[in-house]
Design a protein around this motif. Sequence first.
Motif, mmCIF file in Angstrom:
data_model
loop_
_atom_site.group_PDB
_atom_site.id
_atom_site.type_symbol
_atom_site.label_atom_id
_atom_site.label_comp_id
_atom_site.label_asym_id
_atom_site.label_seq_id
_atom_site.Cartn_x
_atom_site.Cartn_y
_atom_site.Cartn_z
ATOM 1 N N LYS A 220 0.828 -1.196 0.000
ATOM 2 C CA LYS A 220 0.000 0.000 0.000
ATOM 3 C C LYS A 220 0.868 1.253 0.000
ATOM 4 C CE LYS A 220 -4.235 -1.897 1.882
ATOM 5 N NZ LYS A 220 -5.381 -1.676 2.791
ATOM 6 N N ASP A 221 0.301 2.329 -0.488
ATOM 7 C CA ASP A 221 1.017 3.600 -0.517
ATOM 8 C C ASP A 221 1.311 4.081 0.898
ATOM 9 O OD1 ASP A 221 1.006 3.697 -3.279
ATOM 10 O OD2 ASP A 221 -0.855 4.858 -3.383
ATOM 11 N N PRO A 222 2.260 4.995 1.056
ATOM 12 C CA PRO A 222 2.630 5.461 2.394
ATOM 13 C C PRO A 222 1.428 5.921 3.222
ATOM 14 C CG PRO A 222 4.198 6.268 0.793
ATOM 15 C CD PRO A 222 3.105 5.607 0.015
ATOM 16 N N ARG A 223 1.356 5.400 4.428
ATOM 17 C CA ARG A 223 0.347 5.756 5.437
ATOM 18 C C ARG A 223 -1.073 5.368 5.037
ATOM 19 N NH1 ARG A 223 1.040 11.735 7.561
ATOM 20 N NH2 ARG A 223 -0.604 10.957 8.929
ATOM 21 N N GLN A 224 -1.212 4.448 4.080
ATOM 22 C CA GLN A 224 -2.536 3.989 3.682
ATOM 23 C C GLN A 224 -2.867 2.622 4.258
ATOM 24 O OE1 GLN A 224 -4.536 6.263 2.038
ATOM 25 N NE2 GLN A 224 -2.691 7.450 2.540
ATOM 26 N N ASN A 225 -1.926 2.003 4.953
ATOM 27 C CA ASN A 225 -2.166 0.694 5.557
ATOM 28 C C ASN A 225 -2.607 0.861 7.004
ATOM 29 O OD1 ASN A 225 -2.330 -2.081 5.735
ATOM 30 N ND2 ASN A 225 -0.219 -2.448 5.096
ATOM 31 N N VAL A 226 -3.047 -0.230 7.595
ATOM 32 C CA VAL A 226 -3.367 -0.251 9.019
ATOM 33 C C VAL A 226 -2.117 0.125 9.810
ATOM 34 C CG1 VAL A 226 -4.068 -1.750 10.936
ATOM 35 C CG2 VAL A 226 -5.145 -2.004 8.689
ATOM 36 N N TYR A 227 -2.305 0.846 10.895
ATOM 37 C CA TYR A 227 -1.167 1.261 11.726
ATOM 38 C C TYR A 227 -0.292 0.064 12.082
ATOM 39 C CZ TYR A 227 1.532 2.963 15.668
ATOM 40 O OH TYR A 227 2.577 3.284 16.509
ATOM 41 N N ALA A 228 1.030 0.277 12.014
ATOM 42 C CA ALA A 228 2.057 -0.699 12.389
ATOM 43 C C ALA A 228 2.217 -1.828 11.381
ATOM 44 C CB ALA A 228 1.822 -1.271 13.785
ATOM 45 N N ARG A 229 1.533 -1.720 10.212
ATOM 46 C CA ARG A 229 1.794 -2.646 9.126
ATOM 47 C C ARG A 229 2.620 -1.947 8.050
ATOM 48 N NH1 ARG A 229 -3.804 -5.366 7.547
ATOM 49 N NH2 ARG A 229 -2.658 -5.590 5.571
ATOM 50 N N ALA A 230 3.340 -2.727 7.285
ATOM 51 C CA ALA A 230 4.293 -2.183 6.316
ATOM 52 C C ALA A 230 3.587 -1.620 5.093
ATOM 53 C CB ALA A 230 5.278 -3.266 5.901
ATOM 54 N N ASP A 231 4.222 -0.617 4.499
ATOM 55 C CA ASP A 231 3.763 -0.022 3.255
ATOM 56 C C ASP A 231 4.981 0.300 2.393
ATOM 57 O OD1 ASP A 231 4.884 2.312 4.342
ATOM 58 O OD2 ASP A 231 2.953 3.094 5.009
ATOM 59 N N LYS A 232 4.756 1.017 1.309
ATOM 60 C CA LYS A 232 5.858 1.330 0.394
ATOM 61 C C LYS A 232 6.976 2.111 1.089
ATOM 62 C CE LYS A 232 3.653 1.325 -4.204
ATOM 63 N NZ LYS A 232 2.364 0.699 -3.879
ATOM 64 N N ALA A 233 6.628 2.998 2.008
ATOM 65 C CA ALA A 233 7.651 3.800 2.677
ATOM 66 C C ALA A 233 8.578 2.931 3.525
ATOM 67 C CB ALA A 233 7.002 4.879 3.543
ATOM 68 N N VAL A 234 8.053 1.861 4.105
ATOM 69 C CA VAL A 234 8.903 0.936 4.868
ATOM 70 C C VAL A 234 9.892 0.257 3.923
ATOM 71 C CG1 VAL A 234 8.930 -1.100 6.356
ATOM 72 C CG2 VAL A 234 7.102 0.600 6.606
#
Length: 531
Positions: A220-234
């Motif tokens: 998912k794009d940055p900050r679009q996932n559930v809190y504490a799950r990974a996204d593109k920014a990670v």
Amino acid sequence: MKNILKTLALGLGIMLVTTSCVDDLNTEPLNEQDINAANAFDTEEGYSQFLAKLYGSLTLTGQQGEYGKPEIPAEDEGTTSFLRMYWSAQEVSTDEAVTGWNDPGLSDYQEHTWSDNNGYLQLLYQRIFINIAYCNEFLRAVDNNIGEMDEDFKAEVTVYRAEAQLLRAMFYYFAMDLWGNVPFVLPEDGVGAFQPEMIQREALFDHIEAEILEALPNLKDPRQNVYARADKAVAWTLLAKMYLNAEVYRGENRYNDCIKYCDEIINSGQYNLIDNYRNLFLADNHQYRSEIIFPIAEDGNNTRNYGGMTFIIHAQVGGTMDADNDYGIPSGGWSGNRPSTSFVERSFEDVTGATDKRAIFHTSGQSSLEITDPFMFNQGYLTGKFKNVSSKGIKGKNGTFVDTDFPMFRLADIYLMYAEATLRGGAGDRGRALQYVNEIRSRAYEDASGNISDAELTLDFLLDERGRELYWECHRRTDLVRFGEFTDGKLVWDWKGGIQEGIPTASFRDIFPIPAFDLGLNPNLKQNPNY
């Protein structure tokens, strides 16, 4: 408070996997509350529960709360927590932490005298590779079953798979950084006893890079996932960290790539430095997603264990610190860790925090800044960086187990990586690098009084600034190795090499030894040089 923690609280029961003899995961559960590979994927909910297990493995230790049904046998189950063991390896081996405990193996970190029989290294090694095994099991199940899923659930599971692939790459990154050449197991290797081959550090770097790049489009794009799950920014952050250290890992300059992925995060428009540095380390730091790119989530009720942030906070508290009112742990501190004398003197001219707010030290009741005996906790200055108290002064919900999340990746680190990669010859903009550093320092000083000039922006300055900004956040050992200062460089600190003044140590200790127990089980493994 945190959606992912509701799922973590299920406590999935998955059997232990070692690196040298991969045991069968397909074991029936001991009771109906346990979930393992025999039944975890029987329902759609099982996939999200197993994914939560992968995230939970960053801090949790067993299957029933604070202790009981441990995943890894140990006298103290808390020492099987990934975050606790990784923190100890990354911090106690450096100038950022001196331990007050004479635990077998822990003081070896401090003195740079560890061997391949070190118990702390063994537990960290086991934890990283069991976590890799969990990721492999999830990826194998998805790949075997995704063809039978309806389209809506298949789309959801595709995101899950990308997250698991990224987490697996992250665990292999930790292994590459700590040990260099390590055992290598892929999902297609299946289950059952076998002895994995060893992968060389350069090849592992390439594999991790490929895995992250493959996972990226499905995250998912940055900050679009559930809190504490990974996204593109990670994923971008992990790539940037790999590229910044590429000369260490594979003898290759990748500073341009580091800058590229720092820019991806910065230019996403999703991140900014929060106003108050100290709020990043409190019990309600989950609300600061604009700076914390990837946290290890903790909750006093749902992630109870004696590792993780519970360990970090309790172990920093002792002496005349008010454990209850100031730190939210009425059960009391453990008098374990504090910064070295050298780190305090090198990093902060004013230890009161009146100028640089990152100087979060407790000096009252301490007999001296000098540490003549590491096991006397009244020597040296203590730090109160992390607290189980919110920004509004409200204590965490549990008096022992904390609510404070660990900021594994955050924006300030990205700014500092951009600046360092630029100074090391990458195609970044030096003016932007200076701007990013001064944004960090303006936040720390609450005005421009701490800002530096272009002439002051040097690599030596950046190493010190990384210490000031990121101390106790599990970066220091890796940073010192990259700067050539972990072992035989010019930087020494109290008790490095086993003497108070500190001495250089042998450069082969820039990586840790493969634990003797695994060498004995797997003839495919070869010990790192000079161990």
